[in-house]
Design an enzyme around this catalytic site. Sequence first.
Site, PDB file in Angstrom:
ATOM      1  N   SER A 131       1.059  -3.959   2.032  1.00 22.24           N
ATOM      2  CA  SER A 131       0.228  -4.482   3.117  1.00 22.24           C
ATOM      3  C   SER A 131       0.841  -5.790   3.591  1.00 22.24           C
ATOM      4  CB  SER A 131      -1.193  -4.728   2.606  1.00 22.24           C
ATOM      5  OG  SER A 131      -1.909  -5.523   3.538  1.00 22.24           O
ATOM      6  N   TYR A 145      -7.037  -7.908  -3.882  1.00 19.73           N
ATOM      7  CA  TYR A 145      -6.313  -6.886  -3.104  1.00 19.73           C
ATOM      8  C   TYR A 145      -4.914  -7.388  -2.756  1.00 19.73           C
ATOM      9  CZ  TYR A 145      -5.135  -3.773   0.826  1.00 19.73           C
ATOM     10  OH  TYR A 145      -4.511  -2.879   1.681  1.00 19.73           O
TER      11      TYR A 145
HETATM   12  N1  LIG Z   1      -5.783   0.813   7.003  1.00 15.33           N
HETATM   13  C1  LIG Z   1      -5.254  -0.408   6.957  1.00 15.33           C
HETATM   14  O1  LIG Z   1      -5.571  -1.287   7.794  1.00 15.33           O
HETATM   15  C2  LIG Z   1      -4.237  -0.748   5.917  1.00 15.33           C
HETATM   16  C3  LIG Z   1      -3.528  -1.957   6.074  1.00 15.33           C
HETATM   17  C4  LIG Z   1      -2.561  -2.304   5.129  1.00 15.33           C
HETATM   18  C5  LIG Z   1      -2.304  -1.459   4.062  1.00 15.33           C
HETATM   19  N2  LIG Z   1      -3.007  -0.289   3.927  1.00 15.33           N
HETATM   20  C6  LIG Z   1      -2.685   0.551   2.766  1.00 15.33           C
HETATM   21  O2  LIG Z   1      -2.316   1.842   3.219  1.00 15.33           O
HETATM   22  C7  LIG Z   1      -2.643   2.814   2.210  1.00 15.33           C
HETATM   23  C8  LIG Z   1      -3.478   3.913   2.841  1.00 15.33           C
HETATM   24  O3  LIG Z   1      -4.628   3.334   3.404  1.00 15.33           O
HETATM   25  P1  LIG Z   1      -5.590   4.090   4.426  1.00 15.33           P
HETATM   26  O4  LIG Z   1      -6.036   3.056   5.388  1.00 15.33           O
HETATM   27  O5  LIG Z   1      -4.989   5.347   4.905  1.00 15.33           O
HETATM   28  O6  LIG Z   1      -6.820   4.360   3.427  1.00 15.33           O
HETATM   29  P2  LIG Z   1      -7.920   5.522   3.378  1.00 15.33           P
HETATM   30  O7  LIG Z   1      -8.198   5.968   4.759  1.00 15.33           O
HETATM   31  O8  LIG Z   1      -9.026   4.964   2.554  1.00 15.33           O
HETATM   32  O9  LIG Z   1      -7.160   6.687   2.560  1.00 15.33           O
HETATM   33  C9  LIG Z   1      -6.781   6.439   1.227  1.00 15.33           C
HETATM   34  C10 LIG Z   1      -6.057   7.628   0.664  1.00 15.33           C
HETATM   35  O10 LIG Z   1      -5.697   7.317  -0.687  1.00 15.33           O
HETATM   36  C11 LIG Z   1      -6.228   8.312  -1.544  1.00 15.33           C
HETATM   37  N3  LIG Z   1      -6.639   7.752  -2.824  1.00 15.33           N
HETATM   38  C12 LIG Z   1      -7.448   6.705  -3.058  1.00 15.33           C
HETATM   39  N4  LIG Z   1      -7.627   6.525  -4.370  1.00 15.33           N
HETATM   40  C13 LIG Z   1      -6.910   7.494  -4.978  1.00 15.33           C
HETATM   41  C14 LIG Z   1      -6.690   7.849  -6.336  1.00 15.33           C
HETATM   42  N5  LIG Z   1      -7.263   7.179  -7.346  1.00 15.33           N
HETATM   43  N6  LIG Z   1      -5.886   8.910  -6.597  1.00 15.33           N
HETATM   44  C15 LIG Z   1      -5.297   9.601  -5.584  1.00 15.33           C
HETATM   45  N7  LIG Z   1      -5.485   9.325  -4.297  1.00 15.33           N
HETATM   46  C16 LIG Z   1      -6.277   8.284  -3.989  1.00 15.33           C
HETATM   47  C17 LIG Z   1      -7.424   8.867  -0.808  1.00 15.33           C
HETATM   48  O11 LIG Z   1      -7.711  10.161  -1.302  1.00 15.33           O
HETATM   49  P3  LIG Z   1      -9.231  10.633  -1.648  1.00 15.33           P
HETATM   50  O12 LIG Z   1     -10.031  10.479  -0.392  1.00 15.33           O
HETATM   51  O13 LIG Z   1      -9.040  12.036  -2.089  1.00 15.33           O
HETATM   52  O14 LIG Z   1      -9.694   9.727  -2.738  1.00 15.33           O
HETATM   53  C18 LIG Z   1      -6.915   8.877   0.633  1.00 15.33           C
HETATM   54  O15 LIG Z   1      -6.126  10.017   0.877  1.00 15.33           O
HETATM   55  C19 LIG Z   1      -3.374   2.033   1.111  1.00 15.33           C
HETATM   56  O16 LIG Z   1      -2.475   1.749   0.079  1.00 15.33           O
HETATM   57  C20 LIG Z   1      -3.836   0.767   1.809  1.00 15.33           C
HETATM   58  O17 LIG Z   1      -4.006  -0.292   0.913  1.00 15.33           O
HETATM   59  C21 LIG Z   1      -3.950   0.083   4.827  1.00 15.33           C
END
Ligand SMILES: NC(=O)c1ccc[n+]([C@@H]2O[C@H](COP(=O)([O-])OP(=O)(O)OC[C@H]3O[C@@H](n4cnc5c(N)ncnc54)[C@H](OP(=O)(O)O)[C@@H]3O)[C@@H](O)[C@H]2O)c1
Length: 236
Positions: A131, A145
Amino acid sequence: MTFSDRKAFVVGGSRGIGASIVRHFTSAGATVIFTYAASVGAANQLAAATGAKAIQVDAGSRDDLIATIRNAGPIDIFVYNAGLLVVGDPLTLDADEIDRMFDVNVRGAYFGSIEAARLMPDGGRILVIGSDTADNMPFPGLAAYVLTKAALRGMVRGLSRDLGPRDITINVLQPGPTDTDMNPADGPRATGMLGQMAIQRYGTADEVASLALYLAGPMARGITGAAQTIDGGFAA
Ligand SMILES: NC(=O)c1ccc[n+]([C@@H]2O[C@H](COP(=O)([O-])OP(=O)(O)OC[C@H]3O[C@@H](n4cnc5c(N)ncnc54)[C@H](OP(=O)(O)O)[C@@H]3O)[C@@H](O)[C@H]2O)c1
C-alpha cells in the site's frame, strides 16, 4: 498471449484487486489458481467465468497456505494479494484482530512467497500487494495496517537478493485509494482520501491488475526489490 505457458497462483483472488488480477492473467493466457477465505459465491462465479481454479484456504493459516502452494506444483508467477484492514484507536483496538491482520498481511506474504520460490523455475515472478500508506500516512487509526504494508517493502528488498541469482524478481505493488469493498469510492473515508490525491479520483482494480501483468511480463525482467506505487499521487 504472453502468458500461455505460465502458471499463476493468486492468494486472495475472489474479490476486488485480486479478482481483477485473476481476470487479467487468465485473459493473457495464463493457467491461474487462486485462493480465497470466505467469499464462496464470488470465488465460484469468478472460476466459472475465467476458467481459473478456486481453492478455499485461509492465508493467515501458515501450514495450510504452504501445503496448498506446494500441492499446486511449480508456479511461474506468485501474487500475494490477501489483505485485511483494521482501523481505529490503537489504544482500544482488539489485540487479537491486530494479530489476525499481521497473520494475513505479513506472515502469509512471507511464508507464501518462500514456498512459491522453493519450486519456482528460474525467471519466475513474485508480486505482493502492499500500500502507498507505507510511504505516506496522513490519518490516525492506521498504524498497525501501515506497519504490515511497510514490512512488505523490507521483505522484497531482502528476498530480491536471495532470489536474484535464479533470475526471479520480487516486487511490491503499492496501490492508493482503489474502489473495492475494502475502500469504496463512495465510502465514509473517500472525501479524506481524495483530499490527499493529486488526481482527484479513486483508482480501479483493473489499473492495479494491469501493473501486475506488466511486472510479471518479459519487459519487467530488470525490476526487482522495488516498490511500484499506483496511487493517483496520494504519496507524492
Ligand atoms: N482498496 C484499496 O484502497 C487498497 C489500497 C492499498 C492497498 N490495498 C491492498 O490491496 C489488497 C486487496 O485489497 P482489496 O481492496 O481488493 O480488498 P477486498 O475488496 O477486501 O478483497 C480482499 C481479498 O482478499 C481475500 N482475503 C482476505 N483475507 C483472506 C484470507 N485470510 N485468506 C485468503 N484470502 C483472503 C478476500 O477473500 P474472501 O472475501 O474470500 O475473504 C478478497 O478476495 C489488500 O492487500 C489491500 O491491503 C487496497
